[in-house]
Design an enzyme around this catalytic site. Structure first.
Site, PDB file in Angstrom:
ATOM      1  N   SER A 132       0.890  -1.266  -0.031  1.00 40.02           N
ATOM      2  CA  SER A 132       0.067  -0.008  -0.017  1.00 40.02           C
ATOM      3  C   SER A 132       0.924   1.193  -0.069  1.00 40.02           C
ATOM      4  O   SER A 132       1.657   1.208  -0.971  1.00 40.02           O
ATOM      5  CB  SER A 132      -0.784  -0.060   1.192  1.00 40.02           C
ATOM      6  N   ASP A 253      -9.915  -3.386  -5.788  1.00 42.29           N
ATOM      7  CA  ASP A 253      -9.274  -2.257  -4.684  1.00 42.29           C
ATOM      8  C   ASP A 253     -10.047  -0.981  -4.678  1.00 42.29           C
ATOM      9  O   ASP A 253     -10.063  -0.235  -5.847  1.00 42.29           O
ATOM     10  CB  ASP A 253      -7.774  -2.358  -5.131  1.00 42.29           C
ATOM     11  N   HIS A 285      -8.477  -4.459  -1.426  1.00 43.84           N
ATOM     12  CA  HIS A 285      -6.990  -3.700  -1.230  1.00 43.84           C
ATOM     13  C   HIS A 285      -6.084  -4.598  -0.354  1.00 43.84           C
ATOM     14  O   HIS A 285      -5.091  -4.986  -0.842  1.00 43.84           O
ATOM     15  CB  HIS A 285      -7.092  -2.365  -0.492  1.00 43.84           C
TER      16      HIS A 285
END
Length: 314
Positions: A132, A253, A285
């Site tokens: 991320s 996502d 995600h």
């Protein structure tokens, strides 16, 4: 009911790590800018194939569910090292605040390079892994490093392109920017709910939220400003990536556009045979900490195949 002391439950740490055939250690590393908390996970009873240096995402740290990734690699025979970013976990800084991502990258890099260049590990292949927002900082670390430092890069749901619906308001950033130095640390930016196309498994969402060191406040102005700045910078500099890389991202996502991963795949100067982009249909995600177990096993399996193959050629 209070949360368990560890993400896996009540089992004492040493006992749990031993059951996973890994050895964990913890320490602090002093950088010129801050003191950061670091951990390692080493495989037991098998030779070390390579080293992997991992960076967690926004609001997270290395001591809760992120360990699942670290432990998986250690069980596969890799020496794993990770650090809490400044403003996260047990590292110095205001919780949730990263006012300078280049500096944040340099802090973690100072620890990673020290281990990578040590007598014990300097001859082994070495990889950077970022999840991320940690992927943004991972690329900055790669750019800050000498050319021969890293054998490859690994990205999980990298924040390279943000969906328009959740991009921070330019007006907000401009207004707070006029108060730079005062408003930069303010936790006043609009918050995007964690569960929306981020975590698909509800029980795992509850566990992520139970993390006692998770930053749960609204995003801080400076952190959002830096995310916007660095995503724009990386999009203009993807061609500087020249080492093998693996990217994994869900097609649903809700925090990140997979067009960012596709952009890196197209622009990077890495030889095509050494680029790998896996788009997982219907996944959100959080690929390792937020999907049903069978989906997690699929992603981890692909990651293992890639790194086991790539260490034979780097």
């Amino acid at each position: 009911m209070p949360p368990p002391p560890f993400f896996w439950g009540e089992t004492p740490e040493d006992e749990y790590y031993k059951s996973q055939n890994v050895r964990n250690s913890k320490s602090y590393h002093q950088t010129p800018n801050a003191k950061i908390f670091t951990q390692s996970w080493l495989p037991l009873n098998q030779p070390i194939k390579a080293t992997v240096f991992m960076t967690h995402g926004y609001t997270q740290d290395t001591s809760w569910c992120f360990q699942e990734i670290c432990i998986a690699y250690a069980k596969w025979g890799y020496a794993v090292f990770a650090a809490d970013l400044i403003g996260h976990g047990r590292s110095d800084g205001l919780p949730g605040y990263i006012g300078n991502m280049d500096e944040a990258a340099a802090n973690s890099l100072s620890y990673f390079v020290g281990v990578r260049r040590s007598e014990e590990y300097r001859t082994l292949p070495a990889f950077l892994l970022g999840e991320s927002m940690g992927a943004l900082i991972t690329v900055l670390m790669y750019f800050q490093s000498d050319p021969d430092t890293w054998s490859g890069l690994i990205f999980l749901s990298p924040v390279f392109v943000i969906p328009k619906a959740i991009i921070p308001s330019k007006l907000h950033l401009m207004m707070y920017g006029l108060l730079y130095g005062l408003a930069d640390t303010w936790a006043v930016m609009p918050e995007y709910r964690m569960g929306v196309k981020v975590v698909r498994d509800i029980e795992k969402l509850k566990l992520l939220i139970a993390n006692p060191k998770r930053y749960a406040g609204k995003p801080r102005v400076g952190t959002m400003r830096e995310i916007m700045r660095v995503t724009n910078y990386l999009q203009k500099n993807f061609e500087k990536v020249k080492v093998p890389f693996f990217m994994a991202q869900g097609t649903l996502d809700g925090l990140v556009c997979h067009s960012g991963s596709e952009m890196l795949f197209e622009k990077a100067e890495t030889a095509k045979a050494y680029k790998c982009l896996k788009l997982y249909e219907g996944m959100y995600h959080s690929l390792i900490n937020g999907e049903p177990d069978e989906a997690v096993d699929l992603v981890l399996g692909d990651m293992k195949v890639w790194i086991d193959d790539i260490i034979q050629v780097v």
